[in-house]
Motif scaffolding. Structure first.
Motif, PDB file in Angstrom:
ATOM      1  N   ASP A  36       0.811  -1.221   0.000  1.00 46.84           N
ATOM      2  CA  ASP A  36       0.000   0.000   0.000  1.00 46.84           C
ATOM      3  C   ASP A  36       0.846   1.273   0.000  1.00 46.84           C
ATOM      4  OD1 ASP A  36      -2.512  -1.255  -0.095  1.00 46.84           O
ATOM      5  OD2 ASP A  36      -2.458  -1.630   2.056  1.00 46.84           O
TER       6      ASP A  36
ATOM      7  N   PRO B  38      -0.355  -1.924  -4.481  1.00 43.53           N
ATOM      8  CA  PRO B  38      -1.658  -1.647  -3.868  1.00 43.53           C
ATOM      9  C   PRO B  38      -2.330  -2.941  -3.414  1.00 43.53           C
ATOM     10  CG  PRO B  38      -1.826  -1.561  -6.254  1.00 43.53           C
ATOM     11  CD  PRO B  38      -0.393  -1.855  -5.947  1.00 43.53           C
TER      12      PRO B  38
ATOM     13  N   LYS C  98      -5.734  -0.747  -0.662  1.00 42.35           N
ATOM     14  CA  LYS C  98      -6.249   0.571  -1.013  1.00 42.35           C
ATOM     15  C   LYS C  98      -5.711   1.009  -2.366  1.00 42.35           C
ATOM     16  CE  LYS C  98      -2.693   3.277   1.417  1.00 42.35           C
ATOM     17  NZ  LYS C  98      -2.459   4.297   2.453  1.00 42.35           N
TER      18      LYS C  98
ATOM     19  N   SER D 226      -7.415  -8.291  -3.674  1.00 42.84           N
ATOM     20  CA  SER D 226      -6.441  -8.055  -2.606  1.00 42.84           C
ATOM     21  C   SER D 226      -5.726  -9.327  -2.174  1.00 42.84           C
ATOM     22  CB  SER D 226      -7.130  -7.415  -1.395  1.00 42.84           C
ATOM     23  OG  SER D 226      -8.137  -8.262  -0.882  1.00 42.84           O
TER      24      SER D 226
END
Length: 276
Positions: free
Chosen positions: A33, A52, A55, A118
């Motif tokens: 991140d 990332p 976020k 993610s």
């Protein structure tokens, strides 16, 4: 944003390993991140990494460029080396799988970087150069990059070269970018070596096992040095320096160039018999 100043070959002859690594090696481009940026005074290239995970990240250099936004006077190329990525350019989203490239030209105000999943986050490597005119944003997949098979098993350099941003591919002002992937059993890249005093180059080595290393060769042909490079570490290569490497196993690397010349084949070859 970290700043790297230029060096001259006469001084570099006196550098020990620690100093060579400090000047030319980028060891920590990826933190979760975060956006990591290295500004080089070699042709004003900016090299960076974005990871990332949870976020979205905004392409931003803070006050480092003293411009209103990052691409006010620049162009940039993104290479995805991780899971599926999404890059949003002034509201338009582009999805990148592994080894896809996105070029974004001068004048685009807002660039956002994100992962599609993610649990399998994207890792974006990028290089940015100064630009003098606006060119369209364009995505290119690995298959569209017209893979070129080079080398041979006999010389331990059987590899596939993918050219993305260049005169006959994605158009840019001065940035060139591509990827070279070595086949299993091959370990040498860019041998015979070369220099091109009209432009600098940056390398990112990736797709390496944790325990493997690449011995990156640099320096004047008569004064060679080496840097030991691990996975997802990058190198700044000065215009006066050779740039070659040999690994303890096969690997992949991204090469990018900026400078005076926009001709891919503009290089001065240095045969192995000339190296010292």
């Amino acid at each position: 944003m970290e700043i790297r100043h230029t060096t001259n070959p006469t001084d570099v002859k006196q550098y020990d390993t620690e100093r060579l690594r400090k000047e030319f090696l980028m060891e920590n481009l990826y933190e979760k991140d975060e956006l990591k940026l290295v500004y080089s005074h070699y042709d004003r290239m900016i090299v960076g990494g974005a990871w990332p995970v949870s976020k979205e990240l905004l392409l931003d250099a803070g006050d480092g460029l003293r411009t209103e936004y990052f691409l006010e006077r620049r162009e940039i190329g993104f290479l995805n080396i991780g899971g599926p990525a999404s890059i949003t350019v002034d509201g338009e989203a582009y999805e990148l799988d592994k080894l896809d490239v996105l070029y974004v030209g001068k004048g685009k105000r807002e660039v956002k970087l994100a992962s599609k999943d993610s649990s399998n986050p994207a890792k974006l490597y990028f290089c940015s150069a100064l630009a003098h005119k606006e060119l369209p944003t364009r995505k290119m997949t690995r298959e569209e990059a017209n893979p070129l098979n080079l080398g041979a098993q006999e010389t331990s350099n059987e590899r596939v070269l993918y050219k993305y941003i260049h005169a006959d591919g994605i158009q840019s002002c001065q940035l060139m970018l591509g990827v070279t992937s070595l086949q299993t059993g091959s370990v040498w890249n860019t041998m015979p070596s070369h220099v091109h005093d009209r432009r600098m180059e940056a390398y990112l080595y990736f797709d390496m096992a944790e325990e493997t290393r690449v011995f990156h060769m640099m320096g004047e042909p008569s004064q060679t040095r080496h840097l030991v490079v691990a996975n997802e570490q990058a190198i700044l290569s000065p215009p006066w320096s050779i740039h070659s490497g040999v690994g303890t196993s096969n690997y992949t690397f991204c090469w990018s160039m900026a400078g005076e010349n926009y001709t891919f084949t503009d290089m001065d070859v240095v045969q192995a018999s000339e190296l010292k």
